[in-house]
Each structure stands twice: as C-alpha cells, then as structure tokens.
Scaffold this motif. Structure first.
Motif, PDB file in Angstrom:
ATOM      1  N   THR A 129       0.834  -1.197   0.000  1.00  0.00           N
ATOM      2  CA  THR A 129       0.000   0.000   0.000  1.00  0.00           C
ATOM      3  C   THR A 129       0.871   1.251   0.000  1.00  0.00           C
ATOM      4  OG1 THR A 129      -0.113   0.247   2.419  1.00  0.00           O
ATOM      5  CG2 THR A 129      -1.713  -1.250   1.377  1.00  0.00           C
ATOM      6  N   ASP A 130       0.251   2.358  -0.378  1.00  0.00           N
ATOM      7  CA  ASP A 130       0.986   3.620  -0.381  1.00  0.00           C
ATOM      8  C   ASP A 130       1.364   4.032   1.034  1.00  0.00           C
ATOM      9  OD1 ASP A 130       1.997   5.776  -2.081  1.00  0.00           O
ATOM     10  OD2 ASP A 130       0.576   7.050  -0.989  1.00  0.00           O
ATOM     11  N   ARG A 133       4.508   2.308   1.931  1.00  0.00           N
ATOM     12  CA  ARG A 133       5.657   2.956   1.280  1.00  0.00           C
ATOM     13  C   ARG A 133       6.011   4.263   1.976  1.00  0.00           C
ATOM     14  NH1 ARG A 133       3.216   0.205  -3.021  1.00  0.00           N
ATOM     15  NH2 ARG A 133       1.682   1.841  -3.430  1.00  0.00           N
ATOM     16  N   TYR A 134       5.014   4.965   2.485  1.00  0.00           N
ATOM     17  CA  TYR A 134       5.269   6.166   3.291  1.00  0.00           C
ATOM     18  C   TYR A 134       6.079   5.817   4.534  1.00  0.00           C
ATOM     19  CZ  TYR A 134       3.998   9.252   7.214  1.00  0.00           C
ATOM     20  OH  TYR A 134       4.022  10.025   8.345  1.00  0.00           O
ATOM     21  N   ARG A 281      -3.836   9.087  -2.574  1.00  0.00           N
ATOM     22  CA  ARG A 281      -2.765   8.424  -3.335  1.00  0.00           C
ATOM     23  C   ARG A 281      -2.578   9.019  -4.726  1.00  0.00           C
ATOM     24  NH1 ARG A 281      -7.145   5.002  -3.482  1.00  0.00           N
ATOM     25  NH2 ARG A 281      -7.757   4.144  -5.516  1.00  0.00           N
ATOM     26  N   LYS A 285       3.637  12.944  -4.313  1.00  0.00           N
ATOM     27  CA  LYS A 285       4.131  12.244  -3.121  1.00  0.00           C
ATOM     28  C   LYS A 285       4.382  13.193  -1.960  1.00  0.00           C
ATOM     29  CE  LYS A 285       8.367  10.455  -2.787  1.00  0.00           C
ATOM     30  NZ  LYS A 285       9.510   9.515  -2.929  1.00  0.00           N
ATOM     31  N   TYR A 289       2.270  12.575   1.450  1.00  0.00           N
ATOM     32  CA  TYR A 289       3.020  12.157   2.626  1.00  0.00           C
ATOM     33  C   TYR A 289       2.844  13.153   3.765  1.00  0.00           C
ATOM     34  CZ  TYR A 289       5.464   8.286   0.307  1.00  0.00           C
ATOM     35  OH  TYR A 289       5.782   7.110  -0.326  1.00  0.00           O
TER      36      TYR A 289
END
Length: 306
Positions: A129-130, A133-134, A281, A285, A289
């Motif tokens: 998932t995003d 990744r964060y 998302r 980014k 974030y």
C-alpha cells in the motif's frame, strides 16, 4: 562454543518466524552462531514451527515461557546465551546476507566494549500500500543524517537504541543489568540512556540493514504511536532527571493553529479513509506524505482518544 548468540523474542509469531529463520539459516556458513528464540507465552503454533526447523538449523535453541513481555524475553535469551557477543532481532526481521559476520567484525576493532545499532528498514519490494511505502520513506529519511557516521559514537544527548537490531558483548549487557522488565515498551530507550550514563560508546551504522516486515495499516500504526507515547510518559515519571538530559522523545507543545489542525484530523474516519479509500494516493508524493503525517500524528500522538 558459538562466538555469537542471536536472540529473538517472539509472541504469536508463527507466521513471521519462517522468514527470519530462512534469512538466518543461509548465514550459518559465514560465521559461528547460535540462535535462541524465546517463545513468550504464545498461543499460536510458534513452538511447533520452530521444532520443524531444527533439522535444518542445528544451532537453534527454543525457550518457552509464560508471557512476560519483550524485555523479560530478551533477558531470558541473554541469560541462556553462550556467545560472547549478543545480537538482538525481533521476529519480524530478515537480516540481509553477511549481516551477522559484519556485526562480529565491527566489535573486533573497538578498544572498549560498545553497542552497535543497525537499521531496520521496510523492503519496498514487499510493500503493498501507499501508506506502507510512506512508512518505508520515513525510516530512510530519519536515518539520513547518520549516513557515513558509523565510525563515530552517537553524541551523549542524542542516544537511542533499536532493540529490534542491535549487538553488544554479553559481559556489557550483564553490567548494564539488561532490559528493565518493569517496562512494557520503550525498554530500548531506557537501556540506551543507562548505557550513556555509564559512558558506553554507542554506534549507529546505516550500512547494517535488516528488513523489517511490518506491514502497517493506519489503525495499527496509530495504535503503535499511542503505545509508545504512553510508554515514554511512564518512563519519564519513573526517571524525570534523565528525561531532562535526554530530550529527544519529549513531545513539544503545539501552537494554536497546529492544535486546531490536529483536533480536526483526530477521528477514526480519517484512518478508515487511509486504509480503505485512500483518495490521497493520487496527489504528488510530497503532498500526500504530508497529509499522512498530519493524520497519523494527530491520532497517534496529540489527540489519542481511545
């Protein structure tokens, strides 16, 4: 006698342990070590999983005990260890090839007993998932100022410890009286400040990496932030004089604007949105974030309403 003892506390880790074991069994030819897994009151099939691995892992030892928490489990593993050097991992870690030998090599060159801390990084190739990744981005961003400084001890006022990936001589561990078993969390920071008070050099080497298979959701990450905050508040009440000197985990007061923003974001629908319908998302980014950071900090740190 093994020169190195790898110690892993595990609670209901049957689904995680095979990844750790696979990563460690491949390093048996690189260095002489024993692996001690402390099954800390698990109610799953952790012990059966470990027993099945003993045919492939000759140096695997299993300690089963009533649930006592991570500090108690690590201390039990250290007490049973025969190695002169202790290397601690959590059960959701995957040490990269050559990592055990690298820890041994670093300790050989220091003139006095020291603590070595390695990185615990999320593996981008396994993230789904995003938000995960964060979290991986945060781990790398936090460690960036320390890159290339692995030969220099941490400044006394900036010490920390990641008990999920660190090593030290067994004799030093015993001199520092191990982890405080009265603590249910933040026991690694307590250990770090006690080591700093005893003038023990502590090194953080960003080149020593073990993958951290912690596949977070917004709700699980917020739960972790709340637990960690409560643990530090408890530790600060126990040792206020040390928190006056080691301020890296003191939570800052909020200005009125930021307080209002956090208040608006501190509710469960935001966490639900991140986990199940993450419209953020699609944003750049840097922007998304920042939004994740505000929502998670609001719910996990400043307005942790249960």
């Amino acid at each position: 006698m093994a020169a190195l003892s790898v110690i892993v506390p595990s609670y209901n880790g049957a689904h995680k342990l095979p990844q750790l074991l696979e990563a460690l069994v491949s390093q048996q030819s690189e260095c002489d070590f024993e692996l001690i897994v402390v099954v800390d009151g698990s109610t799953d099939c952790s012990e059966e999983v470990l027993i099945a691995w003993q045919s492939r892992f000759q140096a695997l030892r299993i300690i089963s005990q009533a649930n006592g928490g991570r500090a108690q489990a690590r201390n039990a593993g250290a007490a049973a260890a025969v190695g002169e050097l202790l290397l601690f991992f959590d059960d959701d870690m995957r040490p990269r090839p050559g990592l055990l030998a690298a820890h041994q090599q670093r300790h050989k060159h220091w003139p006095q007993p020291s603590i070595l801390i390695g990185q615990a990084l999320e593996d981008y190739e396994r993230l789904q998932t995003d938000l995960q990744r964060y979290r991986a981005y945060l781990s790398r961003h936090w460690a960036k100022p320390y890159e290339g400084l692995g030969e220099q001890p941490l400044p006394p006022g900036q010490v920390f410890l990641t008990a999920a990936h660190c090593s030290l001589p067994k004799q030093l561990f015993e001199q520092l009286q191990g982890f405080d078993e009265a603590l249910t969390d933040a026991e690694d920071f307590d250990f770090a400040i006690r080591a700093a008070e005893a003038q023990v050099p502590m090194y953080f080497d960003t080149n020593l990496v073990a993958w951290h298979d912690d596949f977070i959701t917004a709700r699980s990450y917020v739960r972790r932030l709340r637990e960690y905050k409560r643990a530090h508040e408890d530790l600060q009440m126990r040792k206020p004089e040390l928190y006056a000197r080691y301020t890296q985990y003191n939570y800052r007061a909020l200005d009125p604007l930021r307080q209002s923003i956090y208040w608006l974001l501190a509710c469960w629908p935001w966490l639900w949105l991140l986990d199940y319908a993450n419209v953020f998302r699609y944003l750049p980014k840097r922007v998304r974030y920042r939004i994740y950071d505000l929502i998670l900090t609001a719910n996990g740190v400043y307005f942790p309403a249960d």
